[in-house]
Design a protein around this motif. Structure first.
Motif, PDB file in Angstrom:
ATOM      1  N   LEU A  68      19.605 -19.945  -7.053  1.00  0.00           N
ATOM      2  CA  LEU A  68      19.176 -19.664  -8.424  1.00  0.00           C
ATOM      3  C   LEU A  68      19.997 -18.534  -9.013  1.00  0.00           C
ATOM      4  O   LEU A  68      20.606 -17.749  -8.291  1.00  0.00           O
ATOM      5  CB  LEU A  68      17.679 -19.335  -8.488  1.00  0.00           C
ATOM      6  CG  LEU A  68      17.129 -18.020  -7.930  1.00  0.00           C
ATOM      7  CD1 LEU A  68      17.260 -16.878  -8.944  1.00  0.00           C
ATOM      8  CD2 LEU A  68      15.674 -18.179  -7.533  1.00  0.00           C
ATOM      9  N   HIS A  93      18.763 -23.282  -9.840  1.00  0.00           N
ATOM     10  CA  HIS A  93      17.672 -22.908 -10.729  1.00  0.00           C
ATOM     11  C   HIS A  93      18.151 -21.872 -11.745  1.00  0.00           C
ATOM     12  O   HIS A  93      18.886 -20.940 -11.395  1.00  0.00           O
ATOM     13  CB  HIS A  93      16.498 -22.310  -9.945  1.00  0.00           C
ATOM     14  CG  HIS A  93      15.802 -23.275  -9.042  1.00  0.00           C
ATOM     15  ND1 HIS A  93      15.362 -24.513  -9.460  1.00  0.00           N
ATOM     16  CD2 HIS A  93      15.451 -23.169  -7.727  1.00  0.00           C
ATOM     17  CE1 HIS A  93      14.759 -25.121  -8.446  1.00  0.00           C
ATOM     18  NE2 HIS A  93      14.810 -24.336  -7.390  1.00  0.00           N
ATOM     19  N   ILE A 119      16.241 -29.074 -10.663  1.00  0.00           N
ATOM     20  CA  ILE A 119      16.242 -27.621 -10.858  1.00  0.00           C
ATOM     21  C   ILE A 119      15.246 -27.220 -11.947  1.00  0.00           C
ATOM     22  O   ILE A 119      14.874 -28.030 -12.797  1.00  0.00           O
ATOM     23  CB  ILE A 119      17.640 -27.092 -11.237  1.00  0.00           C
ATOM     24  CG1 ILE A 119      18.059 -27.582 -12.632  1.00  0.00           C
ATOM     25  CG2 ILE A 119      18.658 -27.463 -10.176  1.00  0.00           C
ATOM     26  CD1 ILE A 119      19.199 -26.803 -13.246  1.00  0.00           C
ATOM     27  N   VAL A 120      14.842 -25.966 -11.890  1.00  0.00           N
ATOM     28  CA  VAL A 120      13.960 -25.389 -12.903  1.00  0.00           C
ATOM     29  C   VAL A 120      14.798 -24.684 -13.959  1.00  0.00           C
ATOM     30  O   VAL A 120      15.727 -23.937 -13.631  1.00  0.00           O
ATOM     31  CB  VAL A 120      12.978 -24.394 -12.253  1.00  0.00           C
ATOM     32  CG1 VAL A 120      12.294 -23.528 -13.304  1.00  0.00           C
ATOM     33  CG2 VAL A 120      11.944 -25.135 -11.416  1.00  0.00           C
ATOM     34  N   LEU A 316      10.532 -18.706  -6.832  1.00  0.00           N
ATOM     35  CA  LEU A 316      11.313 -19.933  -6.715  1.00  0.00           C
ATOM     36  C   LEU A 316      12.028 -20.039  -5.374  1.00  0.00           C
ATOM     37  O   LEU A 316      12.207 -21.141  -4.839  1.00  0.00           O
ATOM     38  CB  LEU A 316      12.338 -20.021  -7.844  1.00  0.00           C
ATOM     39  CG  LEU A 316      11.862 -20.677  -9.144  1.00  0.00           C
ATOM     40  CD1 LEU A 316      12.961 -20.653 -10.190  1.00  0.00           C
ATOM     41  CD2 LEU A 316      11.398 -22.113  -8.908  1.00  0.00           C
ATOM     42  N   GLY A 323      11.587 -30.089 -10.554  1.00  0.00           N
ATOM     43  CA  GLY A 323      12.536 -29.682 -11.565  1.00  0.00           C
ATOM     44  C   GLY A 323      12.037 -29.933 -12.976  1.00  0.00           C
ATOM     45  O   GLY A 323      11.100 -30.699 -13.204  1.00  0.00           O
TER      46      GLY A 323
END
Length: 343
Positions: A68, A93, A119-120, A316, A323
């Motif tokens: 991330l 992320h 992914i976020v 995370l 996601g």
């Protein structure tokens, strides 16, 4: 697990890097200012990388081994898009500390791509917008059929250079509210009313804060306004500016104002942040006229942002999350604000 703070040499990025080290974490520090990033990384004994955001493919290559990134390099209207696109390519992320309305909406528009990449995309993991977003979510829990939402905050802390630059770049676009589910652009200081944020009643005016986007995605409430305290003189001045705010959309004016900002201190000092905590307020109302009010007293905005970015990164790194586009309260839960409450 590898993670990165990009823009680590900026005022808030440095606060975040120092807090991460205090928490026993070892982020990779990154940015385009080689000397500043290297100096901070050397002091904190952290790895570092130097790169700009001009080429998405090049940025993605720098992120390929990162789980991330917390993006701290604004103004985000210029930097968020390439970083989000790079994160989609590298399957990294994306978190950032923006409060810019358009960035939240852009991240929401990339929801399907983020889901596909696994992914976020979660902008606003600092003062913009953790406490207000959590207050919105708590109000929705207490009044599930709410149709109208007002949010606001009272902070006496002075701005960092980054926040000030974002503000001057945005002023030419005027204000914004959400009406019947849609973002509506309105004049500066569109509404003014007296509000008790927690430290006593004050005159307040509407601002185009990020919650006009995020609170809608977090709660589904279709009518949203955000307020900050403002003197009668300031309300009058802002309303007068509506006659010539088009001038502030010109790039030459933005550059001139940003140069003026560069002459100011980087941001509030440690003792200022300790002294100037923030009141966050919200009011939800349903069609029957029932209302619920909530107030939270939280850390200074910059301290909260440093801690918030690290807290969300830790979350995370340690949890498996589907996601897509997320708001802070949707990702972590409305109790996230409890971590930053002060007595």
């Amino acid at each position: 697990m590898e993670w990165m703070i990009y823009g680590a040499n900026g005022y808030t990025g440095e606060l975040m890097a120092r807090y991460a080290v205090e928490q026993g974490m070892r982020p990779v520090l990154a940015g385009r200012n080689g000397k500043a990033v290297e100096a901070l990384a050397t002091e904190l004994k952290l790895p570092f990388r130097i790169f700009s955001l001009e080429q998405v493919d090049s940025v993605a290559a720098e992120l390929n081994d990162m789980q991330l990134v917390v993006h701290c390099a604004g103004p985000f209207e210029l930097t968020a898009e390439p970083m989000m696109q790079a994160c989609l390519k590298s399957k990294t992320h994306y978190l950032d500390i923006t409060g810019e309305l358009d960035i939240f909406e852009r991240a929401a528009a990339l929801n399907a791509k983020a889901e596909e990449a696994g992914i976020v995309l979660c902008p606003g993991v600092g003062f913009d917008v953790i406490p207000t977003d959590c207050v919105a979510a708590k109000l929705k829990e207490q009044l599930p059929d709410a149709t109208h939402l007002k949010l606001g905050f009272d902070s006496r802390s002075r701005m960092s250079r980054g926040t000030a630059k974002t503000s001057v770049r945005r002023i030419g676009h005027g204000g914004a509210i959400r009406r019947d589910g849609k973002i509506v652009h309105v004049p500066l200081a569109y509404k003014a009313e007296k509000i008790d944020f927690g430290g006593g009643e004050k005159l307040a005016m509407t601002i185009p804060w990020g919650d006009v986007s995020t609170a809608y995605h977090s709660t589904g409430i279709h009518n949203i306004e955000v307020y900050i305290p403002a003197s009668p003189k300031l309300v009058k001045r802002m309303r007068q500016m509506n006659w010539f705010r088009w001038l502030f959309r010109a790039e030459f004016m933005k550059r001139w104002l940003m140069k003026k900002v560069d002459q100011q201190p980087a941001g509030p000092k440690d003792n200022e942040r300790e002294q100037h905590v923030t009141w966050v307020w919200g009011e939800a109302r349903n069609a029957q006229g029932e209302t619920v009010v909530l107030r939270e007293k939280v850390l200074n905005g910059y301290t909260l942002t440093a801690q918030g970015g690290v807290t969300m990164a830790q979350y995370l790194l340690n949890h498996t999350v589907n996601g897509g586009f997320k708001t802070p309260s949707a990702l972590y839960g409305s109790h996230l604000v409890d971590k930053f409450r002060v007595a």
